[in-house]
Motif scaffolding. Structure first.
Motif, short mmCIF file in Angstrom:
data_model
loop_
_atom_site.label_atom_id
_atom_site.label_comp_id
_atom_site.label_asym_id
_atom_site.label_seq_id
_atom_site.Cartn_x
_atom_site.Cartn_y
_atom_site.Cartn_z
N ASN A 132 1.39 5.88 7.68
CA ASN A 132 0.28 4.94 7.54
C ASN A 132 0.73 3.48 7.56
OD1 ASN A 132 -1.75 6.98 7.24
ND2 ASN A 132 -1.04 7.30 5.14
N SER A 133 2.02 3.26 7.70
CA SER A 133 2.56 1.90 7.68
C SER A 133 2.79 1.38 9.09
CB SER A 133 3.88 1.88 6.90
OG SER A 133 4.54 0.63 7.06
N LYS A 134 2.28 0.19 9.38
CA LYS A 134 2.51 -0.41 10.69
C LYS A 134 3.99 -0.69 10.92
CE LYS A 134 -2.02 -2.51 11.50
NZ LYS A 134 -2.30 -1.57 12.62
N ASN A 135 4.73 -0.95 9.83
CA ASN A 135 6.16 -1.23 9.95
C ASN A 135 6.96 -0.01 10.40
OD1 ASN A 135 5.77 -3.84 9.19
ND2 ASN A 135 6.97 -3.74 7.32
N SER A 136 6.35 1.16 10.34
CA SER A 136 7.06 2.38 10.72
C SER A 136 6.56 2.96 12.05
CB SER A 136 6.93 3.44 9.63
OG SER A 136 7.58 3.02 8.44
N GLU A 137 5.57 2.31 12.66
CA GLU A 137 5.04 2.84 13.92
C GLU A 137 6.12 2.89 14.99
OE1 GLU A 137 0.33 1.50 13.59
OE2 GLU A 137 1.71 0.32 14.83
N GLY A 138 6.92 1.82 15.08
CA GLY A 138 7.96 1.78 16.11
C GLY A 138 9.09 2.76 15.85
N THR A 139 9.52 2.86 14.60
CA THR A 139 10.64 3.76 14.28
C THR A 139 10.22 5.22 14.43
OG1 THR A 139 10.06 3.41 11.95
CG2 THR A 139 11.96 2.23 12.80
N ILE A 146 11.77 8.14 17.08
CA ILE A 146 12.20 9.50 16.72
C ILE A 146 11.46 10.53 17.56
CG2 ILE A 146 12.22 11.21 14.86
CD1 ILE A 146 12.59 8.79 12.93
N LYS A 147 10.15 10.33 17.77
CA LYS A 147 9.37 11.25 18.61
C LYS A 147 9.94 11.30 20.02
CE LYS A 147 4.92 11.04 18.71
NZ LYS A 147 3.54 10.47 18.73
N ASN A 148 10.49 10.16 20.47
CA ASN A 148 11.00 10.08 21.85
C ASN A 148 12.48 10.44 21.96
OD1 ASN A 148 8.51 9.31 22.88
ND2 ASN A 148 8.89 7.13 22.57
N GLY A 149 13.06 10.94 20.86
CA GLY A 149 14.41 11.48 20.97
C GLY A 149 15.50 10.74 20.22
N ALA A 150 15.17 9.62 19.55
CA ALA A 150 16.19 8.95 18.75
C ALA A 150 16.56 9.81 17.55
CB ALA A 150 15.68 7.59 18.27
N ASN A 151 17.78 9.64 17.05
CA ASN A 151 18.23 10.39 15.89
C ASN A 151 17.53 9.87 14.64
OD1 ASN A 151 20.57 11.91 17.17
ND2 ASN A 151 21.11 9.79 17.64
N PHE A 153 19.68 5.35 16.20
CA PHE A 153 19.10 6.03 15.05
C PHE A 153 17.89 5.24 14.59
CE2 PHE A 153 23.28 7.81 15.08
CZ PHE A 153 23.24 9.02 14.40
N ALA A 154 16.93 5.93 14.01
CA ALA A 154 15.75 5.27 13.44
C ALA A 154 15.47 5.88 12.08
CB ALA A 154 14.55 5.42 14.36
N VAL A 155 15.05 5.04 11.15
CA VAL A 155 14.72 5.50 9.80
C VAL A 155 13.26 5.93 9.76
CG1 VAL A 155 14.53 4.83 7.38
CG2 VAL A 155 16.45 3.99 8.76
N PRO A 156 12.97 7.19 9.41
CA PRO A 156 11.57 7.62 9.32
C PRO A 156 10.82 6.82 8.27
CG PRO A 156 13.11 9.48 9.15
CD PRO A 156 13.92 8.24 9.02
N GLY A 157 9.54 6.60 8.51
CA GLY A 157 8.75 5.82 7.56
C GLY A 157 7.37 6.41 7.35
N ASN A 158 6.65 5.80 6.46
CA ASN A 158 5.28 6.19 6.13
C ASN A 158 4.41 6.16 7.39
OD1 ASN A 158 2.57 6.21 5.22
ND2 ASN A 158 3.11 5.15 3.33
#
Length: 211
Positions: free
Chosen positions: A186-193, A197-202, A179-184
């Motif tokens: 515009n935030s670099k801290n959310s680029e990975g999460t 999600i785009k690649n299929g994680a919940n 699972f990944a927590v969606p984020g802003n």
């Protein structure tokens, strides 16, 4: 408190961890070794976490703890720390997987947190012998244990090159839930999460998603 040694192949060795591609041949455990064989959820994320990420990790671990669910993380600065804090605040059990020998705590400011983890029936775990320093190469290897102990891994915040994505990839390669927590956006801290999600994680929007 005595450090226990558990060898791969012994009855006390955690079953889920024994099923990964490269399980540690030996585990060193301080605290309650029994919980390594119980169901747990890993919560990981970046060290330079935002206030949003810290709050999500803390609340997530707290609510899971109130449901008597064990959390697993790495006792590192940032998301890991707030995962363990949330579990401790819920008087719940949590497992900290370390990238060095159990004769020390890194970072040093988490020493009191580690003591609280042990006092609440949690555990500190490592594949490294007493005296082993927190070397840079130990941390990516440590991540396979975090995901390997858990049926599910949650990534709260992660930059594009974050070690948390290594943990997520270990989990995905072993067929575990991610699972990944969606984020802003515009935030670099959310680029990975967000990429996960785009690649299929919940996408995780509530601790209830994990129950």
């Amino acid at each position: 408190m005595k450090i226990q040694e558990i060898n791969l192949g012994e009855l006390d060795y955690p079953y889920l961890l024994s099923q990964i591609y490269s399980p540690p041949k030996k585990l060193y455990v301080l605290g309650n070794a029994q919980i390594l064989r119980e169901k747990s959820i890993a919560i990981v994320g970046c060290r330079n976490a935002s206030n949003y990420g810290k709050s999500v990790a803390r609340d997530l671990a707290y609510n899971l703890g109130k449901e008597n669910i064990i959390t697993v993380s790495g006792l590192a600065r940032g998301i890991d720390t707030y995962c363990h804090i949330g579990s401790v605040e819920a008087n719940a059990r949590t497992i900290a997987v370390l990238a060095h020998g159990l004769d020390m705590i890194y970072p040093k400011e988490n020493r009191n947190l580690a003591i609280k983890i042990l006092n609440l029936g949690g555990a500190l775990v490592s594949e490294y012998k007493i005296g082993e320093k927190p070397l840079k190469q130990n941390f990516p290897a440590r991540n396979r244990i975090i995901s390997g102990l858990s049926e599910t891994t949650v990534v709260v915040e992660a930059k594009k090159e974050s070690g948390s994505l290594i943990t997520a990839n270990f989990a995905l390669n072993e067929g575990r839930n991610v699972f990944a927590v969606p984020g802003n956006v515009n935030s670099k801290n959310s680029e990975g999460t967000n990429e996960l999600i785009k690649n299929g994680a919940n996408a995780l929007t509530s601790y209830c998603d994990l129950l």
